[in-house]
Design an enzyme around this catalytic site. Structure first.
Site, PDB file in Angstrom:
ATOM      1  N   ASP A  37      -3.754  -7.626   2.795  1.00 53.97           N
ATOM      2  CA  ASP A  37      -3.767  -7.621   1.130  1.00 53.97           C
ATOM      3  C   ASP A  37      -3.575  -8.872   0.480  1.00 53.97           C
ATOM      4  O   ASP A  37      -4.556  -9.075  -0.278  1.00 53.97           O
ATOM      5  CB  ASP A  37      -2.827  -6.783   0.697  1.00 53.97           C
ATOM      6  CG  ASP A  37      -3.030  -5.183   1.045  1.00 53.97           C
ATOM      7  OD1 ASP A  37      -4.014  -4.891   1.626  1.00 53.97           O
ATOM      8  OD2 ASP A  37      -1.956  -4.263   1.200  1.00 53.97           O
ATOM      9  N   SER A  49       2.124   0.214   6.908  1.00 50.55           N
ATOM     10  CA  SER A  49       2.457  -0.682   5.710  1.00 50.55           C
ATOM     11  C   SER A  49       3.935  -0.949   6.055  1.00 50.55           C
ATOM     12  O   SER A  49       4.967  -0.116   6.105  1.00 50.55           O
ATOM     13  CB  SER A  49       2.363   0.025   4.571  1.00 50.55           C
ATOM     14  OG  SER A  49       3.019  -0.744   3.518  1.00 50.55           O
ATOM     15  N   ASP A  57       7.052  -0.583  -5.656  1.00 54.21           N
ATOM     16  CA  ASP A  57       7.284  -1.829  -5.807  1.00 54.21           C
ATOM     17  C   ASP A  57       6.586  -2.376  -7.145  1.00 54.21           C
ATOM     18  O   ASP A  57       6.898  -3.354  -7.585  1.00 54.21           O
ATOM     19  CB  ASP A  57       6.617  -2.617  -4.481  1.00 54.21           C
ATOM     20  CG  ASP A  57       7.575  -2.501  -3.385  1.00 54.21           C
ATOM     21  OD1 ASP A  57       8.645  -2.187  -3.514  1.00 54.21           O
ATOM     22  OD2 ASP A  57       6.975  -2.441  -2.379  1.00 54.21           O
ATOM     23  N   ARG A 107      12.813  -7.047  -4.246  1.00 54.30           N
ATOM     24  CA  ARG A 107      11.497  -7.283  -5.193  1.00 54.30           C
ATOM     25  C   ARG A 107      12.251  -7.849  -6.582  1.00 54.30           C
ATOM     26  O   ARG A 107      11.481  -8.771  -6.991  1.00 54.30           O
ATOM     27  CB  ARG A 107      11.218  -5.931  -5.599  1.00 54.30           C
ATOM     28  CG  ARG A 107      10.455  -5.254  -4.589  1.00 54.30           C
ATOM     29  CD  ARG A 107       9.305  -5.948  -3.970  1.00 54.30           C
ATOM     30  NE  ARG A 107       8.659  -5.258  -2.999  1.00 54.30           N
ATOM     31  CZ  ARG A 107       8.119  -5.907  -1.718  1.00 54.30           C
ATOM     32  NH1 ARG A 107       8.388  -7.037  -1.411  1.00 54.30           N
ATOM     33  NH2 ARG A 107       7.393  -5.113  -0.868  1.00 54.30           N
TER      34      ARG A 107
HETATM   35  N1  ARG Z   1      10.308   3.316   0.268  1.00 58.30           N
HETATM   36  C1  ARG Z   1      10.876   2.075   0.274  1.00 58.30           C
HETATM   37  C2  ARG Z   1      11.006   1.686  -1.186  1.00 58.30           C
HETATM   38  O1  ARG Z   1      10.602   2.238  -2.110  1.00 58.30           O
HETATM   39  C3  ARG Z   1      10.089   0.904   1.198  1.00 58.30           C
HETATM   40  C4  ARG Z   1       9.051   0.374   0.434  1.00 58.30           C
HETATM   41  C5  ARG Z   1       8.231  -0.657   1.319  1.00 58.30           C
HETATM   42  N2  ARG Z   1       7.315  -1.280   0.625  1.00 58.30           N
HETATM   43  C6  ARG Z   1       6.131  -1.442   1.069  1.00 58.30           C
HETATM   44  N3  ARG Z   1       5.365  -2.187   0.600  1.00 58.30           N
HETATM   45  N4  ARG Z   1       5.738  -1.043   2.399  1.00 58.30           N
HETATM   46  O2  ARG Z   1      11.862   0.726  -1.556  1.00 58.30           O
END
Ligand code: ARG
Length: 429
Positions: free
Chosen positions: A33, A195, A143, A114
């Protein structure tokens, strides 16, 4: 693929006006990405790009390769920040003190990372004269909330672009775009079907076949933790030492926090611990299935919780659980700078002043079980606890009096309700 500039309406004040984008700070991981974004932004906006790559302890990354790739794809500058120490001290440690789990099982590693990534992005954007920050989050996840919320909170002047939310490319189209633009794919043509996000504190996989809730986790998901059925046949005892809530040693060996977490992760992974298969309520309303591998968190948090129970009073223990839930939610929801979190941290720190000592956990084929504990602050007197003993601060003769007073209101309530006309009494309201 002929890219077009996003033409949808801009709703939020921080969304960039395409004609105003000057110099862009791109949060760059080296994956598909963000590599496609690096070309796409240059092509569409004619903007110069500074890439920022943040090392939060993602295992197995070669950062020279990642920044080399950014160079090759035309980045004007490439910045890499080793933020492992800061991540461990300022983000993971407060989560340990708060025993932070979201939804009962997720140790929040992505959610913890993050805000730090966003904060560094703001700093580096300012230093390098960027007016816009670009990130690779989709429009469906948490995110984007965490990153954009943090940027907008820290610097209302900065604008944001989120190409993955705007472009109408699916995965196959992205791969085609990458091929057309000479973007090397990680692992050749074998781009991971899931992912993935990871750091020191854990690894998550989402998407594709994981989305079929009727099926057990696909075999190829777990790349960090050995599945319990194939884990080591012999159990291992591991002694985790804490000072004021911070893990400081493993089996008596003093370690810095980053190293300790890495070491715990490696040991836990061998024993199959820290796998979580969870249905999660995202901030944006969707439910999603996540597969987590968080061996260090499983070991350290289980030991921490155990020690805390031993040194805190019944009242502190009962109260803290509710606050832990609030802490985990604020972190999950990306409200890292919400003042309530600082308030909660003050309480967590206060309780943790006495969380010092050692807990031994037994690791065996997927389980972590506390089996021994010692602390100079234990609210525990072995001579009083042992059966048949009486004396000092505790007299068994005092117990009947205690019971009579302690049950006073319940006894009265039951007596009065039983006597009330038309009621059948007992434990009814
Ligand atoms: N569900 C988890 C969260 O919201 C993990 C997210 C992982 N992010 C990703 N871009 N694959 O924190």
């Amino acid at each position: 693929m002929s890219p077009e500039r996003p033409d949808g309406p801009r709703i939020a004040s921080y969304e960039a006006d395409p004609s105003q984008v000057g110099r862009v700070l791109l949060l760059y991981s080296g994956g598909l990405d963000t590599s496609v974004m690096l070309k796409w932004i240059q092509e569409l906006y004619g903007a110069e790009i500074v890439t920022l790559t943040v090392d939060l302890g993602q295992p197995g990354e070669d950062w020279d390769v990642v920044t080399g790739k950014a160079d090759q794809l035309g980045a004007a500058e490439t910045v890499i920040v080793d933020a492992r120490e800061q991540f461990a001290r300022e983000h993971v440690l407060p989560a340990i003190k708060a025993n932070a789990l979201y939804g009962g099982g997720y140790p929040l590693f992505t959610a913890l990372g993050r805000p730090l990534i966003a904060k560094l992005a703001v700093e580096v954007a300012r230093e390098h004269g960027c007016d816009t920050i670009a990130h690779g989050c989709t429009g469906k996840g948490n995110d984007q909330v965490r990153i954009e919320g943090m940027i907008a909170t820290l610097d209302p002047e900065l604008k944001v672009i989120a190409p993955v939310r705007d472009w109408r490319m699916g995965r196959e189209e992205e791969i085609a775009y990458a091929r057309e633009h000479g973007i090397p794919l990680k692992g050749g043509t074998e781009v991971s079907p899931y992912s993935i996000d990871d750091n020191l504190w854990g690894r998550s996989s989402e998407g594709r076949t994981i989305e079929d809730l009727s099926q057990p986790p696909p075999d190829d998901v777990f790349q960090l933790v050995t599945p319990p059925e194939r884990a080591e046949a012999e159990p291992q005892l591991l002694r985790v030492g804490f000072e004021q809530g911070c893990p400081v040693s493993l089996d008596g060996e003093q370690l810095g926090l980053v190293e300790l977490i890495e070491r715990a992760a490696e040991i836990g992974a061998r024993h199959g611990v820290g796998i979580v298969d969870q249905i999660e309520d995202r901030i944006v309303g969707l439910k999603v299935r996540d597969l987590y591998e968080a061996p260090a968190a499983a070991i350290i948090m289980s030991a921490h919780r155990e020690l805390e129970k031993l040194v805190s009073t019944i009242h502190q223990n009962n109260f803290k659980g509710a606050l832990e839930g609030h802490w985990a939610y604020l972190c999950y929801a990306g409200l890292w700078l919400e003042p309530l979190r600082a308030d909660l941290d003050a309480y967590m720190d206060s309780v943790n002043r006495f969380v010092s000592g050692e807990v031994t956990v037994k690791l065996y084929r997927g389980s972590v079980t506390p089996v021994a504990r010692t602390s100079p602050y234990a609210l525990y007197d072995q001579s009083l606890a042992s059966f048949g003993e009486s004396g000092g601060d505790f007299s068994q003769h005092a117990s009947p009096g205690f019971i009579e007073l302690f049950t006073l209101q319940s006894r009265l309530a039951n007596r009065i309700r039983r006597a009330a006309p038309g009621k059948d009494g007992g434990a009814g309201q």
